[in-house]
Each structure stands twice: as structure tokens, then as C-alpha cells.
Design an enzyme around this catalytic site. Structure first.
Site, mmCIF file in Angstrom:
data_model
loop_
_atom_site.group_PDB
_atom_site.id
_atom_site.type_symbol
_atom_site.label_atom_id
_atom_site.label_comp_id
_atom_site.label_asym_id
_atom_site.label_seq_id
_atom_site.Cartn_x
_atom_site.Cartn_y
_atom_site.Cartn_z
ATOM 1 N N ASP A 131 -2.700 4.432 5.654
ATOM 2 C CA ASP A 131 -2.229 4.152 4.304
ATOM 3 C C ASP A 131 -0.769 4.601 4.211
ATOM 4 O O ASP A 131 -0.489 5.796 4.146
ATOM 5 C CB ASP A 131 -3.071 4.911 3.262
ATOM 6 C CG ASP A 131 -4.480 4.327 3.131
ATOM 7 O OD1 ASP A 131 -4.950 3.687 4.098
ATOM 8 O OD2 ASP A 131 -5.109 4.509 2.075
ATOM 9 N N LYS A 194 -2.314 -1.597 -1.755
ATOM 10 C CA LYS A 194 -2.962 -0.509 -2.478
ATOM 11 C C LYS A 194 -2.056 -0.079 -3.617
ATOM 12 O O LYS A 194 -0.841 -0.067 -3.473
ATOM 13 C CB LYS A 194 -3.202 0.627 -1.474
ATOM 14 C CG LYS A 194 -3.704 1.936 -2.052
ATOM 15 C CD LYS A 194 -4.024 2.938 -0.935
ATOM 16 C CE LYS A 194 -4.259 4.335 -1.487
ATOM 17 N NZ LYS A 194 -4.464 5.344 -0.442
ATOM 18 N N LYS A 230 -6.847 -2.443 -2.577
ATOM 19 C CA LYS A 230 -7.406 -1.110 -2.806
ATOM 20 C C LYS A 230 -6.761 -0.452 -4.021
ATOM 21 O O LYS A 230 -5.646 0.026 -3.943
ATOM 22 C CB LYS A 230 -7.197 -0.227 -1.566
ATOM 23 C CG LYS A 230 -7.669 1.225 -1.755
ATOM 24 C CD LYS A 230 -7.529 2.046 -0.486
ATOM 25 C CE LYS A 230 -7.830 3.521 -0.744
ATOM 26 N NZ LYS A 230 -7.623 4.369 0.439
#
Lengths: 294, 314
Positions: A131, A194, A230
Site C-alpha cells: 500500500d 485506495k 479499497k
């Protein structure tokens, strides 16, 4: 390189409000809770994360609630790079992935070389998913090419690991910027986009996620590639989670109702989902006293 | 006052007096309508419609328990002295709104005398319990003799969230008799109001809302016992159930059985007086009731004893 697409902010709000009125009960609620749990990236990203805390989190990921053995395990645990090896050693025989934040998380304020080293370190420790955070400072000053190149190079450093690109929408200022950052990240090679690090308020909000989902839909139409989504941060109740699932289904269709293309980044959501689950099964409203913190 | 208004039939006061009222729940310091969207009519003894009152559902119970759980620490962490002040303020405000309560009780079938005596008793009981907040540890806490080098002492702490099932009558005193010991104890509560005589309890919510009682400490919901007792007795986040001995055996058994799930404490105290008794001998019945409710052991029942072993050197 990237078009700036105007967004009708009021229209987005209204669409979100309409999607939030769906009533999901009984059997369908249980299915949604099951899905939400399977889509969860159980997260701990605190400076105080000790070995014990990460160990606990991994056990919770494996066995969310021991009194109901049929409960599925979560999709992944999300930790800092120096806790990846520990998580890997506990979860190596399970289907649970290890996600690690990297690239000078959460601010991203460092040199590209340090960010690449950070990613290499996390991958070498055994992370299955990375991430990363984008350089919001560069993005906001219009250095789009630099942001693009960073993402592309980090994607390369990831190798086989999946790359989730955190836009940190709370710092982007407008829905137009969110849309543009989403397009840019997807073109640069993101596997997932995300919303947030969870360190900034507002974190994930429904209008922002809707705009990102629409960007994913348009990218799929244009290229045929399916990019994952996400939302992370601020999602604490099952009710919110189910509203997100409704929005995903209505915007992207059933293909995205799968842990391979949609994740929740959350820490306290898991217990609420479990409490709702037990409530559906037993009819009794539950107490947090009977669910482990980590 | 009433005569004055009939002399001015067009005055605004007359019109205002006659607007029909819908009594709401009291949850987290606010007055939300019931989630169910259902209401029932409260009627005078002659069948005349008095007001609409919410027919709450299990979701209202859920919301109320959630609010109570959130508020419990806030209430318990106030100093004992401050809790006493706040409870005394409840008595002050109740006293200032005495007439409204008397009128509501008379509408529901009370005699003037019974209504006045009951409200006086309520004020007296609140002042009585307000005094206990900073005395309970002094009177019931203890320093215990032990054989080792420890200073060993016990004090009383709140249990947590309490479900209170009000008796039907006396309409306000009955509920307060169950509520006040729990407030002194530092618990937060969800009250199921009397079904047939809910108005004084609903209006009492307005007193609480203006008395510095933190939001969520006391929550009040109205409706059918048959719909509200099952969810509250099954709720895993409720730690104590308090009802009155007049509660139907069927419900008392239900409370006991369902409470086994998380080992709630279940108590039935005596605060019931029938409306007939209230009206035929108000003085005697109310003073007997107050006498039995003025019991500091009720406070201890809804507290836990914590004993501390503090090492000491010679």
C-alpha cells in the site's frame, strides 16, 4: 496526459443518498456481512505496534470469532514493513495475504530512492500487497508526471506483489482532483486504488468512493482492465460497510463483489460485523465485552 | 388559571393548551420518535383520548442501550458530590413543574390529593437519594483486617447499564423508586415506562433534559412490555434488570431466564400501589411506599465491591 473531468458534486451527493436508503435485512444481511468480512484488510498502523499486538491481530484474522467456527477469515492483514516477517511467519499456511504500507507512509515526504528501498524491504520480508502513498504535495502543485513516474517505478519494484495506491483523498481538496488522481494511478499501473491512510480526517467518505468507483468503471470500459478499490479509514459499522457494498454493486456490478477487487481497510469494523453476525444468528443484541479488541 | 382562560376564549393560551401532544422517547438526551412509527392512544378512565405515545420497538431498545453504554463512564466519573448536586437539581426542577405533573396525574384518574401527595413524595425521594451519592462509600466502604503487610480496603463501583421496568402505578414514584438507587450507584439506565400511565414519566424526561444530567445517563422508552422486555432482557450489553414485584409472573420468569445469557442481575423491588389504593387512602399508601423505597441497600445491589490490597512496609 490525464484529462480533468468535471464532477457534479451535488449529483454525487444525491446518488449516494439514494443508494444509502436500501434496506438489507435477514438472509441478505448475513450474506453481506460474510462478504464484508472476507473483504477486510485487518489493519494496525500505530507507532506503538508491538510484536504481541501484531501476533494478536494475525490470530484475529485467522479466527475472527471462535464461538462460530463457520465464520470466514479476512482477506489480509495490513502492517508496517518491519512487522511483515512476523505476520508472514504466523499466516504462511493460510489464505490470508500480508499487506504492508510503504513509501514513507503516511506522508510520502521522502526521496524516491528511500521509497523504493522501503518497498523492496517490505517485499523481501514477504509482503504480498504493497500500500503506497502518492506525493500529494507534488500532485497539488501540478507535477502530475512526477507522481505518475513514482507510481510506475514503485509498481516495478513490487514485482509480483499487488500494488494499492493511496490517494489520501482528504488532502486532495476536490472531487475533480480525486478523479484525476484515480485516473493517473490506474494508468501508472495500480492494481488497487485506495482512499486514505487513516491518519487524516476525513478518511473514506461515500461521495469520494463513488467518484473513484466511476473512474474504475470508465477505465474498465476503455482498457478492459479491472482495477480494485479499497476504502480505508472511518468505516466502523456494518451498516456503513453494507452501504459501500450496495454502491459497488450498483456502480461496477457483481464482478467487483469479490475480495480480489474490493477491500475494506479497517480495524474496528471487524468487531461490529461479528456482533451483527451473532445478533442475526441468536436474536440477541451483543456487547463488545465478548469480542477481542485485536 | 383555568377560569381565566375560559374568560378569554379567543386568547392564544387557550388554543395552545388544547394542541394534542405526541410524547416521544428520550434517548441520548434527545427526544426522537420511535423507530417503529407506531403510536398508541393514552386514555382517561372515561375513555377520552389524552395523548399519543410511541409504541417502541426493539430497535429503540438497541439505540437506548447504546446511548446508555456510551454515557455510563461520563456519569460514573463525575465526582460523587457533583452527582449529588445534579440529582438535587432534578428535584428543584421537578418542584418547579409540580402543577404540570399534578394535572397529568389527574387526567389519568388520580384524585387531586393523591396527585399532590405523590409528587411531594417524589421530590422527597430524589433529595433523599441525592444525599447518598457522597456517603455510600463512607457508610458502606470498609477497611479490612488482613494478616499480611497490606492496607486492604473495599469500595463500591457501578455495575454498568441497567434496564428498568416501571410498575404501572404510582405513575412517577414507582419509576423513581427503581431509578434513583441506580443513578446514585453511577449506572446508566434504560427505562421502560408504564404502559397505561406513561405521561408523568415522559414529562420527567423533560426535567432530566434541563437538569445537567449528561445525555444518555437516563433513557426512557414507551410501549408494550411484551415487545420491550424480551429485547432488553436478551441484550448482552445490559448488566442489571430492575423491575417491580407487581410485574406479571410470565415477564418475571422471562427476565430471569434470558438474563442467564450474560448473567445479568435481576431484582424486583416494591414500589407498586394500585390506582384504587392511591385514591382511597393516598396518605397511608404513599408513605408506606416511600418508606420501603428509602433503602440504601438498593444502591448496593446495583454496585460491585472492589477490594484493593495495597502493600505497606513496617
Amino acid at each position: 496526459m490525464i484529462d480533468r473531468i468535471p464532477i457534479d458534486a451535488v449529483g454525487v451527493q444525491e446518488r449516494v443518498a439514494r443508494l444509502c436508503t436500501r434496506s438489507i435485512k435477514k438472509e441478505s444481511k448475513l450474506q453481506a456481512l460474510d462478504l464484508a468480512l472476507r473483504m477486510m484488510d485487518l489493519t494496525t498502523l500505530e507507532g506503538s505496534d508491538s510484536e504481541g499486538k501484531v501476533r494478536q491481530l494475525c490470530n484475529k484474522a485467522l479466527h475472527p470469532y471462535t464461538e462460530l467456527p463457520n465464520i470466514p477469515s479476512v482477506a489480509a492483514v495490513c502492517v508496517y514493513p518491519n512487522r511483515v516477517a512476523l505476520a508472514k511467519s504466523i499466516l504462511k499456511d493460510s489464505s490470508i495475504s500480508i499487506a504492508s504500507v510503504a513509501t514513507a507512509f503516511p506522508s510520502g515526504m521522502s526521496s524516491l530512492q528511500i521509497k523504493l528501498d522501503d518497498v523492496n524491504y517490505a517485499v523481501s520480508e514477504g509482503a504480498d500487497e504493497i500500500d503506497m502513498v502518492i506525493s500529494r504535495g507534488a500532485f497539488l502543485s501540478g507535477e502530475y508526471a512526477r507522481v505518475y513516474d513514482e507510481i510506475a517505478q514503485i509498481k516495478e519494484a513490487c514485482g509480483t506483489a499487488h500494488l494499492k495506491v493511496i490517494l489520501e483523498t482528504g488532502e486532495l481538496g476536490s472531487l475533480e482532483n480525486v478523479r484525476m488522481a484515480s485516473d493517473l494511478a490506474m494508468k501508472a499501473g495500480a492494481d488497487f486504488i485506495k482512499t486514505s491512510t487513516g491518519k487524516i480526517t476525513p478518511a473514506a467518505t461515500m461521495p469520494v468512493v463513488l467518484v473513484m468507483l466511476q473512474a474504475i468503471r470508465d477505465f474498465h470500459v476503455a482498457t478492459g482492465k479491472k482495477i480494485g478499490m479499497k476504502p480505508a479509514g472511518g468505516i466502523r459499522s456494518s451498516k456503513q460497510a453494507i452501504q459501500y457494498l450496495v454502491m459497488v454493486k450498483e456502480t461496477l456490478g457483481n464482478d467487483w463483489l469479490d475480495p480480489s477487487l474490493f477491500r475494506f481497510g479497517a480495524s474496528s469494523l471487524a468487531n461490529d460485523v461479528l456482533m451483527q453476525w451473532v445478533k442475526e444468528k441468536t436474536g440477541r443484541y451483543q456487547s463488545l465485552n465478548y469480542f477481542s479488541n485485536d | 388559571m383555568a377560569n381565566e382562560q375560559t374568560n378569554h376564549p379567543t386568547s392564544q393560551a387557550t388554543t395552545m393548551n388544547s394542541i394534542p401532544k405526541t410524547y416521544k422517547n428520550y434517548i441520548n438526551g434527545e427526544f426522537p420518535r420511535t423507530e417503529s412509527g407506531r403510536y398508541y392512544s393514552v386514555e382517561a378512565l372515561d375513555g377520552k383520548h389524552i395523548a399519543n405515545v410511541g409504541l417502541s420497538s426493539k430497535k429503540d431498545v438497541r439505540n437506548a442501550v447504546q446511548a446508555a453504554r456510551k454515557a455510563q463512564a461520563t456519569w460514573a466519573q463525575k465526582t460523587a458530590y457533583n452527582r449529588g448536586q445534579i440529582m438535587y437539581r432534578i428535584a428543584e426542577i421537578l418542584s418547579g413543574r409540580r402543577e404540570q405533573f399534578i394535572n397529568e396525574m389527574i387526567l389519568l384518574g388520580y384524585s387531586q390529593e393523591a396527585a399532590e401527595l405523590e409528587i411531594n413524595a417524589c421530590i422527597e425521594l430524589i433529595v433523599y437519594f441525592a444525599g447518598w451519592t457522597d456517603k455510600i462509600d463512607q457508610v458502606f466502604g470498609s477497611v479490612n483486617p488482613v494478616a499480611s503487610d497490606h492496607f486492604n480496603f473495599s469500595r463500591h463501583e457501578p455495575v454498568g447499564v441497567v434496564g428498568i421496568i416501571s410498575p404501572e402505578t404510582p405513575s412517577l414514584l414507582g419509576m423513581l423508586g427503581l431509578l434513583l438507587p441506580n443513578m446514585v450507584a453511577g449506572n446508566s439506565q434504560v427505562i421502560i415506562a408504564s404502559k397505561q400511565f406513561p405521561l408523568p414519566t415522559c414529562t420527567f424526561a423533560e426535567v432530566l433534559a434541563t437538569s445537567d444530567v449528561p445525555a444518555g445517563t437516563v433513557n426512557i422508552i414507551t410501549g408494550l412490555k411484551s415487545e420491550l422486555i424480551p429485547p432488553i432482557s436478551q441484550h448482552m450489553d445490559v448488566d442489571v434488570l430492575v423491575g417491580d414485584v407487581s410485574l406479571d409472573t410470565e415477564f418475571r420468569v422471562l427476565c430471569e431466564v434470558e438474563s442467564a445469557s450474560n448473567m445479568k442481575r435481576v431484582y424486583f423491588w416494591e414500589s407498586f400501589i394500585s390506582l384504587d389504593e392511591l385514591n382511597s387512602s393516598p396518605n397511608e399508601t404513599i408513605s408506606t411506599c416511600v418508606h420501603s423505597l428509602k433503602d440504601p441497600y438498593h444502591i448496593l445491589h446495583v454496585q460491585e465491591v472492589k477490594t484493593t490490597w495495597h502493600p505497606i512496609s513496617e
